[in-house]
Design an enzyme around this catalytic site. Sequence first.
Site, PDB file in Angstrom:
ATOM      1  N   TYR A 149      14.125  30.784   8.185  1.00  0.00           N
ATOM      2  CA  TYR A 149      12.962  31.514   8.696  1.00  0.00           C
ATOM      3  C   TYR A 149      12.979  31.585  10.212  1.00  0.00           C
ATOM      4  CZ  TYR A 149      10.694  31.022   4.131  1.00  0.00           C
ATOM      5  OH  TYR A 149      10.377  31.076   2.802  1.00  0.00           O
TER       6      TYR A 149
ATOM      7  N   LYS B   2       0.844  -1.198   0.000  1.00  0.00           N
ATOM      8  CA  LYS B   2       0.000   0.000   0.000  1.00  0.00           C
ATOM      9  C   LYS B   2       0.882   1.251   0.000  1.00  0.00           C
ATOM     10  CE  LYS B   2      -0.397  -0.345   5.035  1.00  0.00           C
ATOM     11  NZ  LYS B   2      -1.143  -1.074   6.077  1.00  0.00           N
TER      12      LYS B   2
HETATM   13  C1  LIG Z   1      -0.463  -2.183   6.613  1.00  0.00           C
HETATM   14  C2  LIG Z   1      -1.088  -3.492   6.928  1.00  0.00           C
HETATM   15  C3  LIG Z   1      -0.287  -4.630   7.111  1.00  0.00           C
HETATM   16  C4  LIG Z   1       1.235  -4.592   7.080  1.00  0.00           C
HETATM   17  O1  LIG Z   1       1.736  -4.025   8.274  1.00  0.00           O
HETATM   18  P1  LIG Z   1       3.316  -3.985   8.548  1.00  0.00           P
HETATM   19  O2  LIG Z   1       3.414  -3.649   9.991  1.00  0.00           O
HETATM   20  O3  LIG Z   1       3.889  -2.924   7.686  1.00  0.00           O
HETATM   21  O4  LIG Z   1       3.855  -5.326   8.225  1.00  0.00           O
HETATM   22  C5  LIG Z   1      -0.942  -5.838   7.298  1.00  0.00           C
HETATM   23  N1  LIG Z   1      -2.293  -5.909   7.355  1.00  0.00           N
HETATM   24  C6  LIG Z   1      -3.078  -4.824   7.214  1.00  0.00           C
HETATM   25  C7  LIG Z   1      -4.561  -4.974   7.264  1.00  0.00           C
HETATM   26  C8  LIG Z   1      -2.501  -3.583   7.010  1.00  0.00           C
HETATM   27  O5  LIG Z   1      -3.288  -2.512   6.873  1.00  0.00           O
END
Ligand SMILES: *Cc1c(COP(=O)(O)O)cnc(C)c1O
Length: 395
Positions: free
Chosen positions: A287, A47
């Site tokens: 800044y 993702k």
């Molecule tokens: C993001 C996610 C994962 C992976 O998590 P990590 O800690 O990066 O391994 C697994 N299952 C779901 C439903 C997620 O949203």
Amino acid sequence: MRGLPLIDRSEVQHSSRIELSQSALQNNVDFVREKVGPDPIISAVVKSNAYGHGTRYFIPMLTKCGVKHFSVASSFEAQEVLKACLPDCEIVIMGILYSKDLEWAIYHNIQYYVFDLERIRQSVEAAKRVGKKAVVHLEVETGGNRTGLPIEQMEEALDLLKANAKYIDFRGLCTHLAGAETLANQFRIRRQIIRYNEFYDLAEQKGYLPSLKHIASSAAALTLPEARMDMVRVGIALYGLWPSPDVYNMHLVEINQMSDNPLHRVISWKTDIMHLKDVKEGEFIGYGTSYQALRDMKVAVIPLGYANGYSRSLSNKGFVLIRGKRANICGLINMNLFMVDVTYIEDAEVGDEVVLIGNQASNSITISSFSDFANQLNNELMSRLPSDIPRCIVE
Ligand SMILES: *Cc1c(COP(=O)(O)O)cnc(C)c1O
């Protein structure tokens, strides 16, 4: 009329570059495989543009490592994976899939989570229209209180799935653990696993079982053998980062060692010194007044800022590597610039390589070196790396 020659746009240089290491990724896949054993499917969680690494590049890299199962957060991300993967790969949408995209998903064999009865009914209708089975993972509520089917609806959900087996493939029964990263949270995780098993028991009583049971993200996959089940959904560990210090420590206890380095960071992020400036004692840098020079100093101007994914929270806190040495950030991160202290890096020159994440000489910067909120910052900084920064795959 403009008489300018046509110049190839690819000659214009971006303000930074990202390198992705194929061998680091292979190492991480091997490590996860060794941990979870030969049986569970490894679903690579890609993702958020593969945690900022770049889906277009990361999917072929994973394919080379033998990974064929990908989990994403939305139909848009599923489409990105679809463009980059081989025909025999599997894609699962764990998050948002709009009703109007249901038929699209089914048509492309894209699997998805369902967590309410209405979506199951819609899936039956959509599958009939498309003439293909919908492949679903029933996500159940075990205490995370995000998405998840409540236990009171489980029997009805099972009845619906069973009655429509012609149209729906009941591929998975899943849940997401709310913080397997920290030891302090383990009581909550235990309770989630107990509740998950209650859902599974109901499915057993109905005599209608899913093909796969899966609940583990990286932290649980690496530390909780009973959570591995038939599939692990691994994100952060594949990118070479520990989900948390606790998970790293649990690994050390398991192997009975004081230190170990089994995960290798895949990403490196680099730019160059844009300008050098001598600053007199008492002057402010950038800044506002958040940084005042306490002595005469030399600063390097770096052509990146929060608009380029370099978190503003690193103002006066982070550091970069120049000529193998650490240079501290002075002042606020601006939209497209920030300054670092190179007073003691006397030979620093305009054009020198600047490492934001990665190695230089014998030094290295892990994102987590910036703060104690390591894993939050890791995920946030990586996932916000703009997709327009050029990526290249290196050995
Ligand atoms: C993001 C996610 C994962 C992976 O998590 P990590 O800690 O990066 O391994 C697994 N299952 C779901 C439903 C997620 O949203």
